[in-house]
Design a protein around this motif. Structure first.
Motif, mmCIF file in Angstrom:
data_model
loop_
_atom_site.group_PDB
_atom_site.id
_atom_site.type_symbol
_atom_site.label_atom_id
_atom_site.label_comp_id
_atom_site.label_asym_id
_atom_site.label_seq_id
_atom_site.Cartn_x
_atom_site.Cartn_y
_atom_site.Cartn_z
ATOM 1 N N SER A 61 71.233 -27.590 43.038
ATOM 2 C CA SER A 61 72.007 -27.881 41.508
ATOM 3 C C SER A 61 72.480 -26.354 41.008
ATOM 4 N N GLY A 62 73.178 -27.605 40.367
ATOM 5 C CA GLY A 62 73.998 -26.622 38.758
ATOM 6 C C GLY A 62 73.106 -25.329 38.454
ATOM 7 N N PHE A 63 72.132 -24.708 38.630
ATOM 8 C CA PHE A 63 71.090 -24.296 37.675
ATOM 9 C C PHE A 63 70.867 -23.380 38.446
ATOM 10 N N ASP A 64 70.786 -23.691 39.933
ATOM 11 C CA ASP A 64 70.647 -22.294 41.355
ATOM 12 C C ASP A 64 71.911 -22.131 41.341
ATOM 13 N N GLY A 65 72.690 -22.946 41.335
ATOM 14 C CA GLY A 65 74.299 -22.763 41.279
ATOM 15 C C GLY A 65 75.074 -21.074 40.189
ATOM 16 N N LEU A 66 73.810 -21.877 39.390
ATOM 17 C CA LEU A 66 74.471 -20.621 38.099
ATOM 18 C C LEU A 66 73.579 -19.491 38.319
ATOM 19 N N ARG A 67 72.000 -19.461 38.734
ATOM 20 C CA ARG A 67 71.168 -18.322 39.018
ATOM 21 C C ARG A 67 72.466 -17.355 40.445
ATOM 22 N N GLN A 68 72.912 -17.853 41.150
ATOM 23 C CA GLN A 68 73.229 -17.450 42.366
ATOM 24 C C GLN A 68 74.889 -16.965 41.761
ATOM 25 N N LEU A 69 75.205 -17.057 41.074
ATOM 26 C CA LEU A 69 76.759 -16.933 40.323
ATOM 27 C C LEU A 69 76.977 -15.511 39.796
ATOM 28 N N ARG A 70 75.603 -15.269 39.533
ATOM 29 C CA ARG A 70 75.391 -14.323 37.935
ATOM 30 C C ARG A 70 74.543 -13.316 38.999
ATOM 31 N N HIS A 71 74.188 -14.012 39.690
ATOM 32 C CA HIS A 71 73.660 -12.259 40.779
ATOM 33 C C HIS A 71 74.943 -12.186 42.175
ATOM 34 N N ASP A 72 75.994 -13.321 42.178
ATOM 35 C CA ASP A 72 76.631 -12.756 43.429
ATOM 36 C C ASP A 72 78.217 -12.671 43.160
ATOM 37 N N TYR A 73 78.446 -12.632 41.165
ATOM 38 C CA TYR A 73 79.355 -12.870 40.472
ATOM 39 C C TYR A 73 78.969 -12.727 38.790
ATOM 40 N N PRO A 74 78.272 -11.287 38.701
ATOM 41 C CA PRO A 74 77.874 -10.871 37.649
ATOM 42 C C PRO A 74 79.460 -10.343 36.623
ATOM 43 N N GLU A 75 80.219 -10.357 37.137
ATOM 44 C CA GLU A 75 81.473 -9.720 36.276
ATOM 45 C C GLU A 75 82.430 -11.247 35.817
ATOM 46 N N ILE A 76 81.576 -12.232 36.049
ATOM 47 C CA ILE A 76 82.279 -13.738 35.810
ATOM 48 C C ILE A 76 82.297 -14.568 35.086
ATOM 49 N N PRO A 77 82.104 -14.133 33.000
ATOM 50 C CA PRO A 77 81.449 -15.217 32.442
ATOM 51 C C PRO A 77 81.103 -16.971 33.363
ATOM 52 N N VAL A 78 79.965 -17.175 32.914
ATOM 53 C CA VAL A 78 79.657 -18.448 33.171
ATOM 54 C C VAL A 78 79.245 -19.250 32.099
ATOM 55 N N VAL A 79 80.088 -20.954 31.725
ATOM 56 C CA VAL A 79 79.544 -21.415 30.775
ATOM 57 C C VAL A 79 79.315 -23.413 31.494
ATOM 58 N N VAL A 80 77.887 -23.235 30.582
ATOM 59 C CA VAL A 80 77.446 -24.745 31.320
ATOM 60 C C VAL A 80 78.361 -25.851 30.730
#
Length: 222
Positions: A61-80
């Motif tokens: 899911s997008g929410f699970d993906g968002l959490r993993q993105l913030r964990h694995d790639y904290p340097e890249i900003p994510v906008v929903v």
């Protein structure tokens, strides 16, 4: 500027890609139809500057993906970028680490303006996040369009340049240890600057800070 678009609708990705390339200079878009494919793209493309993420995705899911993105790639900003624009969805996305939220119901002009605000290191949130305040407060008028919304600088909030640097990374969802490394600061200094920045916004949590920054049109652009 490399932007990763994560959405399971190819036509939407293609349209958004055309819009971004027409509106912004030197933009290269990379597309993925799922979080799983997005992580493959991230492993293959080390120079991604921004991620636009849909919430309703097949597989992860997008929410699970968002959490993993913030964990694995904290340097890249994510906008929903999502059709789910109710307050709970927006808050949940912010809690998971998103630095902004753009409804898919936005017009192309609003979307273009919102993306420009975000790329200028500002915050864009939908008007719905401001309409139903916690604690039963009176509804507030809708937020202005990105182009018309007044902006405020960190200096106008009474923050030093270094406190502004820390606040910018906090709003991007970066953990304190990453901020320490990025800015070459001690953990105690980062915590002190974070506390000062939150006080300046009159908030106590990162999610509240993102909302407050969106309300005030806070920008970190030069």
């Amino acid at each position: 500027m490399n932007i990763l678009l994560i959405d399971d609708h190819a036509l939407f990705r293609e349209g958004l890609s055309l819009l971004l390339r027409a509106a912004l200079k030197d933009v290269h878009t990379i597309e993925a139809g799922s979080c799983e494919l997005a992580f493959e793209q991230l492993r293959a493309n080390a120079a991604i500057d921004l991620i636009l993420l849909d919430l309703g995705l097949p597989g992860m899911s997008g929410f699970d993906g968002l959490r993993q993105l913030r964990h694995d790639y904290p340097e890249i900003p994510v906008v929903v970028l999502s059709s789910n624009e109710d307050r709970d969805s927006v808050l949940r996305a912010l809690d998971a680490g998103a630095m902004g939220f753009v409804p898919k119901s936005s017009t192309s002009g609003v979307l273009e303006g919102a993306v420009k605000v975000i790329l200028a290191k500002g915050i864009y949130l939908p008007a719905t996040i401001f309409l139903a305040e916690p604690g039963g407060a009176e509804p507030r008028p809708p937020a202005a369009s990105p182009a018309a919304r007044p902006s405020v600088t960190c200096a106008q909030l009474g923050l030093t340049p270094r406190q502004g640097d820390v606040l910018q990374l906090v709003l991007q969802g970066k953990p304190s240890k990453t901020i320490c490394r990025d800015l070459d600061l001690s953990l105690s200094t980062v915590k002190t600057h974070t506390s000062a920045a939150l006080r300046a916004l009159n908030v106590t949590t990162r999610t509240q800070a993102v909302i407050a920054a969106g309300k005030r049109g806070l920008s970190f652009g030069a």
